[in-house]
Write a protein that holds these residues in place. Structure first.
Motif, PDB file in Angstrom:
ATOM      1  N   GLY A 105       0.792  -1.222   0.000  1.00 23.43           N
ATOM      2  CA  GLY A 105       0.000   0.000   0.000  1.00 23.43           C
ATOM      3  C   GLY A 105       0.828   1.277   0.000  1.00 23.43           C
ATOM      4  N   PHE A 106       2.105   1.178   0.330  1.00 25.24           N
ATOM      5  CA  PHE A 106       2.988   2.340   0.362  1.00 25.24           C
ATOM      6  C   PHE A 106       3.845   2.473  -0.901  1.00 25.24           C
ATOM      7  CE2 PHE A 106       2.256   1.207   4.777  1.00 25.24           C
ATOM      8  CZ  PHE A 106       1.942   2.441   5.342  1.00 25.24           C
ATOM      9  N   MET A 107       3.862   1.438  -1.710  1.00 17.19           N
ATOM     10  CA  MET A 107       4.724   1.432  -2.882  1.00 17.19           C
ATOM     11  C   MET A 107       4.067   2.219  -4.017  1.00 17.19           C
ATOM     12  SD  MET A 107       6.949  -0.160  -1.267  1.00 17.19           S
ATOM     13  CE  MET A 107       8.210  -0.059  -2.498  1.00 17.19           C
ATOM     14  N   VAL A 108       4.859   3.052  -4.688  1.00 18.47           N
ATOM     15  CA  VAL A 108       4.343   3.897  -5.758  1.00 18.47           C
ATOM     16  C   VAL A 108       4.156   3.099  -7.050  1.00 18.47           C
ATOM     17  CG1 VAL A 108       4.858   5.908  -7.205  1.00 18.47           C
ATOM     18  CG2 VAL A 108       5.334   5.975  -4.749  1.00 18.47           C
ATOM     19  N   SER A 109       5.111   2.247  -7.373  1.00 18.41           N
ATOM     20  CA  SER A 109       5.095   1.514  -8.629  1.00 18.41           C
ATOM     21  C   SER A 109       5.977   0.273  -8.505  1.00 18.41           C
ATOM     22  CB  SER A 109       5.644   2.415  -9.738  1.00 18.41           C
ATOM     23  OG  SER A 109       5.921   1.673 -10.896  1.00 18.41           O
ATOM     24  N   PRO A 110       5.657  -0.774  -9.260  1.00 18.36           N
ATOM     25  CA  PRO A 110       6.520  -1.962  -9.249  1.00 18.36           C
ATOM     26  C   PRO A 110       7.771  -1.810 -10.112  1.00 18.36           C
ATOM     27  CG  PRO A 110       4.625  -2.357 -10.630  1.00 18.36           C
ATOM     28  CD  PRO A 110       4.424  -1.008 -10.002  1.00 18.36           C
ATOM     29  N   LYS A 111       7.988  -0.628 -10.653  1.00 14.09           N
ATOM     30  CA  LYS A 111       9.200  -0.378 -11.445  1.00 14.09           C
ATOM     31  C   LYS A 111      10.289   0.189 -10.542  1.00 14.09           C
ATOM     32  CE  LYS A 111       6.604   0.399 -15.584  1.00 14.09           C
ATOM     33  NZ  LYS A 111       6.868   0.211 -16.920  1.00 14.09           N
ATOM     34  N   GLU A 112      11.485  -0.336 -10.685  1.00 15.30           N
ATOM     35  CA  GLU A 112      12.610   0.159  -9.892  1.00 15.30           C
ATOM     36  C   GLU A 112      12.934   1.589 -10.326  1.00 15.30           C
ATOM     37  OE1 GLU A 112      15.994  -2.479  -9.739  1.00 15.30           O
ATOM     38  OE2 GLU A 112      14.690  -4.239  -9.745  1.00 15.30           O
ATOM     39  N   VAL A 113      13.114   2.480  -9.338  1.00 12.14           N
ATOM     40  CA  VAL A 113      13.474   3.865  -9.647  1.00 12.14           C
ATOM     41  C   VAL A 113      14.982   4.038  -9.689  1.00 12.14           C
ATOM     42  CG1 VAL A 113      11.344   4.885  -8.793  1.00 12.14           C
ATOM     43  CG2 VAL A 113      13.244   4.548  -7.231  1.00 12.14           C
ATOM     44  N   LYS A 114      15.680   3.130  -9.065  1.00 12.32           N
ATOM     45  CA  LYS A 114      17.134   3.041  -9.069  1.00 12.32           C
ATOM     46  C   LYS A 114      17.412   1.554  -8.975  1.00 12.32           C
ATOM     47  CE  LYS A 114      21.159   4.594  -6.495  1.00 12.32           C
ATOM     48  NZ  LYS A 114      21.638   5.316  -5.326  1.00 12.32           N
ATOM     49  N   GLU A 115      18.465   1.075  -9.561  1.00 11.58           N
ATOM     50  CA  GLU A 115      18.711  -0.363  -9.568  1.00 11.58           C
ATOM     51  C   GLU A 115      18.656  -0.931  -8.152  1.00 11.58           C
ATOM     52  OE1 GLU A 115      21.917  -3.685 -11.066  1.00 11.58           O
ATOM     53  OE2 GLU A 115      22.162  -1.615 -11.711  1.00 11.58           O
ATOM     54  N   GLY A 116      17.734  -1.884  -7.949  1.00  8.22           N
ATOM     55  CA  GLY A 116      17.585  -2.542  -6.648  1.00  8.22           C
ATOM     56  C   GLY A 116      16.682  -1.814  -5.659  1.00  8.22           C
ATOM     57  N   TYR A 117      16.006  -0.744  -6.103  1.00 11.84           N
ATOM     58  CA  TYR A 117      15.161   0.049  -5.197  1.00 11.84           C
ATOM     59  C   TYR A 117      13.833   0.435  -5.843  1.00 11.84           C
ATOM     60  CZ  TYR A 117      19.348   0.617  -2.403  1.00 11.84           C
ATOM     61  OH  TYR A 117      20.451   0.378  -1.645  1.00 11.84           O
ATOM     62  N   TYR A 118      12.790   0.429  -5.004  1.00 12.52           N
ATOM     63  CA  TYR A 118      11.462   0.885  -5.405  1.00 12.52           C
ATOM     64  C   TYR A 118      11.142   2.150  -4.619  1.00 12.52           C
ATOM     65  CZ  TYR A 118      11.041  -3.931  -7.053  1.00 12.52           C
ATOM     66  OH  TYR A 118      11.239  -5.120  -7.686  1.00 12.52           O
ATOM     67  N   LEU A 119      10.187   2.938  -5.109  1.00 14.63           N
ATOM     68  CA  LEU A 119       9.810   4.157  -4.412  1.00 14.63           C
ATOM     69  C   LEU A 119       8.681   3.886  -3.426  1.00 14.63           C
ATOM     70  CD1 LEU A 119      10.418   7.175  -4.171  1.00 14.63           C
ATOM     71  CD2 LEU A 119       8.654   7.571  -5.900  1.00 14.63           C
ATOM     72  N   PHE A 120       8.923   4.242  -2.179  1.00  8.27           N
ATOM     73  CA  PHE A 120       7.978   4.103  -1.067  1.00  8.27           C
ATOM     74  C   PHE A 120       7.490   5.507  -0.734  1.00  8.27           C
ATOM     75  CE2 PHE A 120       7.097   4.427   3.423  1.00  8.27           C
ATOM     76  CZ  PHE A 120       6.639   3.198   3.850  1.00  8.27           C
ATOM     77  N   LYS A 121       6.175   5.680  -0.573  1.00  8.25           N
ATOM     78  CA  LYS A 121       5.616   6.993  -0.232  1.00  8.25           C
ATOM     79  C   LYS A 121       4.751   6.855   1.012  1.00  8.25           C
ATOM     80  CE  LYS A 121       3.068  10.861  -2.161  1.00  8.25           C
ATOM     81  NZ  LYS A 121       2.372  11.371  -3.353  1.00  8.25           N
ATOM     82  N   SER A 122       4.978   7.740   1.989  1.00  6.05           N
ATOM     83  CA  SER A 122       4.194   7.691   3.228  1.00  6.05           C
ATOM     84  C   SER A 122       2.734   8.006   2.923  1.00  6.05           C
ATOM     85  CB  SER A 122       4.746   8.688   4.244  1.00  6.05           C
ATOM     86  OG  SER A 122       4.472  10.020   3.844  1.00  6.05           O
ATOM     87  N   LYS A 123       1.840   7.520   3.766  1.00  4.46           N
ATOM     88  CA  LYS A 123       0.413   7.762   3.574  1.00  4.46           C
ATOM     89  C   LYS A 123       0.061   9.231   3.725  1.00  4.46           C
ATOM     90  CE  LYS A 123      -1.052   3.682   2.604  1.00  4.46           C
ATOM     91  NZ  LYS A 123      -1.570   3.358   1.304  1.00  4.46           N
ATOM     92  N   THR A 124       0.829   9.968   4.503  1.00  5.84           N
ATOM     93  CA  THR A 124       0.576  11.405   4.668  1.00  5.84           C
ATOM     94  C   THR A 124       1.140  12.204   3.505  1.00  5.84           C
ATOM     95  OG1 THR A 124       2.634  11.786   5.875  1.00  5.84           O
ATOM     96  CG2 THR A 124       0.678  11.206   7.190  1.00  5.84           C
ATOM     97  N   GLY A 125       1.978  11.571   2.697  1.00 10.76           N
ATOM     98  CA  GLY A 125       2.622  12.258   1.594  1.00 10.76           C
ATOM     99  C   GLY A 125       3.776  13.135   2.050  1.00 10.76           C
ATOM    100  N   GLY A 126       4.132  13.002   3.331  1.00  8.62           N
ATOM    101  CA  GLY A 126       5.180  13.838   3.894  1.00  8.62           C
ATOM    102  C   GLY A 126       6.585  13.451   3.482  1.00  8.62           C
ATOM    103  N   PHE A 127       6.762  12.211   3.039  1.00  6.89           N
ATOM    104  CA  PHE A 127       8.098  11.804   2.612  1.00  6.89           C
ATOM    105  C   PHE A 127       8.024  10.619   1.664  1.00  6.89           C
ATOM    106  CE2 PHE A 127       7.329   9.068   6.249  1.00  6.89           C
ATOM    107  CZ  PHE A 127       7.889   7.866   5.885  1.00  6.89           C
ATOM    108  N   THR A 128       9.078  10.463   0.911  1.00  2.00           N
ATOM    109  CA  THR A 128       9.277   9.274   0.093  1.00  2.00           C
ATOM    110  C   THR A 128      10.671   8.758   0.417  1.00  2.00           C
ATOM    111  OG1 THR A 128      10.176  10.546  -1.757  1.00  2.00           O
ATOM    112  CG2 THR A 128       7.812  10.072  -1.818  1.00  2.00           C
TER     113      THR A 128
END
Length: 60
Positions: free
Chosen positions: A23-46
């Motif tokens: 539920g916190f993951m933005v996309s199943p595509k890696e944004v950097k090799e070996g990493y996915y983008l996680f976004k807080s529910k408040t939108g305060g940080f990624t």
């Protein structure tokens, strides 16, 4: 990302196979090799979420 997404169609990682974490993951595509983008529910940080993270599972 929708936490109810079909996990069999997503990467075989804790980030996407665990319903809560998914539920916190933005996309199943890696944004950097070996990493996915996680976004807080408040939108305060990624942050970069490691592909090999195990969320404390199987840790002695």
């Amino acid at each position: 990302m929708d936490s109810k997404a079909h996990p069999e169609k997503l990467p075989n990682t804790v980030a996407f196979q665990d319903e809560f974490t998914r539920g916190f993951m933005v996309s199943p595509k890696e944004v950097k090799e070996g990493y996915y983008l996680f976004k807080s529910k408040t939108g305060g940080f990624t942050m970069l979420y490691p592909k090999k993270c195990n969320n404390g599972q199987n840790v002695l």
